[in-house]
Design a protein around this motif. Structure first.
Motif, mmCIF file in Angstrom:
data_model
loop_
_atom_site.group_PDB
_atom_site.id
_atom_site.type_symbol
_atom_site.label_atom_id
_atom_site.label_comp_id
_atom_site.label_asym_id
_atom_site.label_seq_id
_atom_site.Cartn_x
_atom_site.Cartn_y
_atom_site.Cartn_z
ATOM 1 N N VAL A 61 0.503 -1.389 -0.001
ATOM 2 C CA VAL A 61 -0.207 0.348 -0.085
ATOM 3 C C VAL A 61 1.047 1.009 0.094
ATOM 4 C CG1 VAL A 61 -1.676 1.435 1.549
ATOM 5 C CG2 VAL A 61 -2.125 -1.052 1.388
ATOM 6 N N THR A 62 0.213 2.427 -0.820
ATOM 7 C CA THR A 62 1.728 3.431 -1.669
ATOM 8 C C THR A 62 1.165 4.702 0.019
ATOM 9 O OG1 THR A 62 -0.339 4.566 -2.457
ATOM 10 C CG2 THR A 62 0.822 3.181 -3.193
ATOM 11 N N ASP A 63 2.149 5.481 0.198
ATOM 12 C CA ASP A 63 2.290 6.067 1.688
ATOM 13 C C ASP A 63 0.454 7.471 1.258
ATOM 14 O OD1 ASP A 63 4.703 6.193 1.360
ATOM 15 O OD2 ASP A 63 5.248 7.588 2.126
ATOM 16 N N ASP A 64 0.357 7.586 -0.229
ATOM 17 C CA ASP A 64 -0.711 8.176 -0.698
ATOM 18 C C ASP A 64 -2.237 7.848 -0.453
ATOM 19 O OD1 ASP A 64 0.310 10.119 -1.571
ATOM 20 O OD2 ASP A 64 0.032 10.035 -3.447
ATOM 21 N N VAL A 65 -2.514 6.213 -0.380
ATOM 22 C CA VAL A 65 -3.905 5.538 0.020
ATOM 23 C C VAL A 65 -3.458 5.436 1.945
ATOM 24 C CG1 VAL A 65 -4.298 3.410 0.112
ATOM 25 C CG2 VAL A 65 -3.867 3.988 -1.657
ATOM 26 N N ILE A 66 -2.701 5.731 2.139
ATOM 27 C CA ILE A 66 -2.418 5.480 3.764
ATOM 28 C C ILE A 66 -3.302 7.228 4.608
ATOM 29 C CG2 ILE A 66 -1.703 5.720 5.695
ATOM 30 C CD1 ILE A 66 0.398 3.581 4.836
ATOM 31 N N ASP A 67 -2.113 8.025 3.796
ATOM 32 C CA ASP A 67 -2.654 9.979 4.034
ATOM 33 C C ASP A 67 -4.356 9.654 3.443
ATOM 34 O OD1 ASP A 67 -1.525 11.162 5.419
ATOM 35 O OD2 ASP A 67 -0.029 12.098 3.447
ATOM 36 N N PHE A 68 -4.554 9.437 2.857
ATOM 37 C CA PHE A 68 -5.829 9.549 2.028
ATOM 38 C C PHE A 68 -6.880 8.883 3.245
ATOM 39 C CE2 PHE A 68 -9.655 7.405 0.521
ATOM 40 C CZ PHE A 68 -10.657 7.939 0.166
ATOM 41 N N TYR A 69 -6.616 7.679 3.600
ATOM 42 C CA TYR A 69 -7.754 6.940 4.555
ATOM 43 C C TYR A 69 -7.534 7.326 6.184
ATOM 44 C CZ TYR A 69 -10.385 2.976 6.577
ATOM 45 O OH TYR A 69 -11.392 2.657 7.605
ATOM 46 N N TYR A 70 -6.804 8.184 6.672
ATOM 47 C CA TYR A 70 -6.620 8.756 7.859
ATOM 48 C C TYR A 70 -6.849 10.088 7.746
ATOM 49 C CZ TYR A 70 -3.237 5.691 9.855
ATOM 50 O OH TYR A 70 -2.852 4.309 10.605
ATOM 51 N N ARG A 71 -7.292 10.725 6.777
ATOM 52 C CA ARG A 71 -8.015 11.930 6.796
ATOM 53 C C ARG A 71 -9.476 11.065 6.200
ATOM 54 N NH1 ARG A 71 -5.411 16.830 2.751
ATOM 55 N NH2 ARG A 71 -3.111 16.215 3.885
ATOM 56 N N TYR A 72 -9.973 10.374 5.543
ATOM 57 C CA TYR A 72 -11.157 10.333 5.412
ATOM 58 C C TYR A 72 -11.765 9.309 6.868
ATOM 59 C CZ TYR A 72 -14.768 6.760 4.275
ATOM 60 O OH TYR A 72 -16.796 6.473 4.402
ATOM 61 N N LEU A 73 -10.946 9.085 7.870
ATOM 62 C CA LEU A 73 -10.963 8.703 9.187
ATOM 63 C C LEU A 73 -11.464 10.068 9.658
ATOM 64 C CD1 LEU A 73 -9.025 5.724 10.143
ATOM 65 C CD2 LEU A 73 -11.061 5.417 9.960
ATOM 66 N N LYS A 74 -10.946 10.736 9.501
ATOM 67 C CA LYS A 74 -10.986 12.352 10.351
ATOM 68 C C LYS A 74 -12.107 12.708 9.738
ATOM 69 C CE LYS A 74 -9.883 15.665 12.564
ATOM 70 N NZ LYS A 74 -10.582 16.340 13.926
ATOM 71 N N HIS A 75 -12.061 12.721 8.461
ATOM 72 C CA HIS A 75 -13.418 13.240 8.214
ATOM 73 C C HIS A 75 -15.022 12.680 9.058
ATOM 74 C CE1 HIS A 75 -15.712 15.592 5.042
ATOM 75 N NE2 HIS A 75 -17.216 13.992 5.487
ATOM 76 N N LYS A 76 -14.611 11.185 8.303
ATOM 77 C CA LYS A 76 -16.464 10.427 8.648
ATOM 78 C C LYS A 76 -16.439 10.723 10.327
ATOM 79 C CE LYS A 76 -17.443 5.754 8.963
ATOM 80 N NZ LYS A 76 -17.495 4.453 8.327
ATOM 81 N N TYR A 77 -15.735 10.687 11.476
ATOM 82 C CA TYR A 77 -15.591 10.518 12.302
ATOM 83 C C TYR A 77 -14.872 11.737 13.391
ATOM 84 C CZ TYR A 77 -15.803 5.306 12.189
ATOM 85 O OH TYR A 77 -16.265 3.896 11.743
ATOM 86 N N PHE A 78 -14.465 12.162 13.337
ATOM 87 C CA PHE A 78 -14.440 13.472 14.030
ATOM 88 C C PHE A 78 -13.782 14.734 13.248
ATOM 89 C CE2 PHE A 78 -11.827 10.063 16.335
ATOM 90 C CZ PHE A 78 -12.933 9.166 16.870
#
Length: 292
Positions: A34-51
């Motif tokens: 998995v690439t850096d950008d996928v991890i970055d994207f998903y962490y931003r998605y978690l922030k957007h979804k939950y907090f």
């Protein structure tokens, strides 16, 4: 003169400013890294979804986490100032490092020694000092070297926090690192996927806990108003475990919330499929959302 053919089109996220390349998507196939950008994207998605509007929970971008991991520890005044200056410059968009005292939890994806892991900064009111929890999906041969990468990142993060807020107390006790037992990978390709799995499990759990606490706090305030008694200043006054003996910390419900067991984890291939659904949902024009 004919124009050169356009390169592969990047996927533009509708939820927040972010793009992904076709190679990022291809990296979510089984047995790929998995690439850096996928991890970055998903962490931003978690922030957007939950907090989304909650500044207590922070997801530190990969480029800042890499800086904290790769920069040698330098406790001199100039070394700390240089580190903080570089970290703050990278932090212009997310603004996740500027008010460290407001942060309850911070997620840091750590890459070092050819391996990904998750480092979590946990700072709670009823504990005098913060602590760091390390979730490593490959505790075998990578444990010693990779744990040192995490320790470098946590010390540098504390230096940045101290530089950004002079009231932050830092001592050797602040450098506590707890290596957590957690679900393990069974190949050499899934470490980045596990970094996403751990963050998902903990984020969903924290969001549920935060929602329940907010609801209980509102109820306490309503009851206090009806009984004409003064409302509590903050909910943690009634739920603090600080009076418990240190040797009983392992039974603290708050600590139990940070245990990730095998039954909590998602199979890595299923997680890859889920990440693909999240990406296509967040970058397509329809309003559908992915669920896990």
């Amino acid at each position: 003169m004919p124009s050169s053919p356009a390169g592969p089109q990047r996927l533009q996220c509708r939820l927040f400013p972010f793009t992904l390349s076709p190679s990022d998507v291809e990296a979510l196939q089984p047995n790929e890294w998995v690439t850096d950008d996928v991890i970055d994207f998903y962490y931003r998605y978690l922030k957007h979804k939950y907090f989304r509007d909650n500044k207590k929970y922070v997801y530190i971008p990969v480029n800042i986490a890499n800086l904290l991991t790769e920069r040698p520890i330098d406790s001199s005044t100039k070394g700390i100032a240089d580190m903080a200056g570089d970290a703050n410059a990278l932090d212009m968009k997310t603004q996740c490092l500027r008010k460290p005292r407001a942060i309850r939890v911070a997620f840091l994806p750590i890459f070092g020694d050819g391996h990904w892991s998750l480092l979590v900064y946990r700072n709670q009111r009823h504990r005098p000092l913060p602590e760091f929890l390390h979730f490593n999906s490959y505790l075998g041969s990578t444990r010693e070297n990779h744990t040192q990468c995490a320790r470098t990142a946590l010390i540098n993060l504390l230096y940045v926090f101290r530089h950004n807020d002079a009231s932050m107390a830092i001592s050797k006790e602040s450098y506590k690192l707890v290596v957590k037992n957690c679900p393990q990978q069974n190949n050499g390709n899934d470490c980045g996927v596990f970094v996403c799995i751990y963050a998902y499990v903990l984020s969903a759990r924290l969001a549920k806990e935060d929602s329940q606490s907010s609801g209980l706090h509102s109820l306490v305030k309503r009851i206090s108003a009806l009984s004409n008694s003064p409302p509590l200043s903050r909910l943690s006054d009634t739920l603090s475990f600080s009076s418990r003996a240190p040797q009983k910390d392992q039974t603290d419900p708050d600590d139990l919330a940070w245990k990730i067991k095998d039954k909590d984890a998602i199979h890595p291939d299923m997680m890859r499929e889920y990440l693909l659904k999240v990406i296509y949902s967040a970058t397509s024009s329809n309003s559908g959302s992915a669920s896990l």
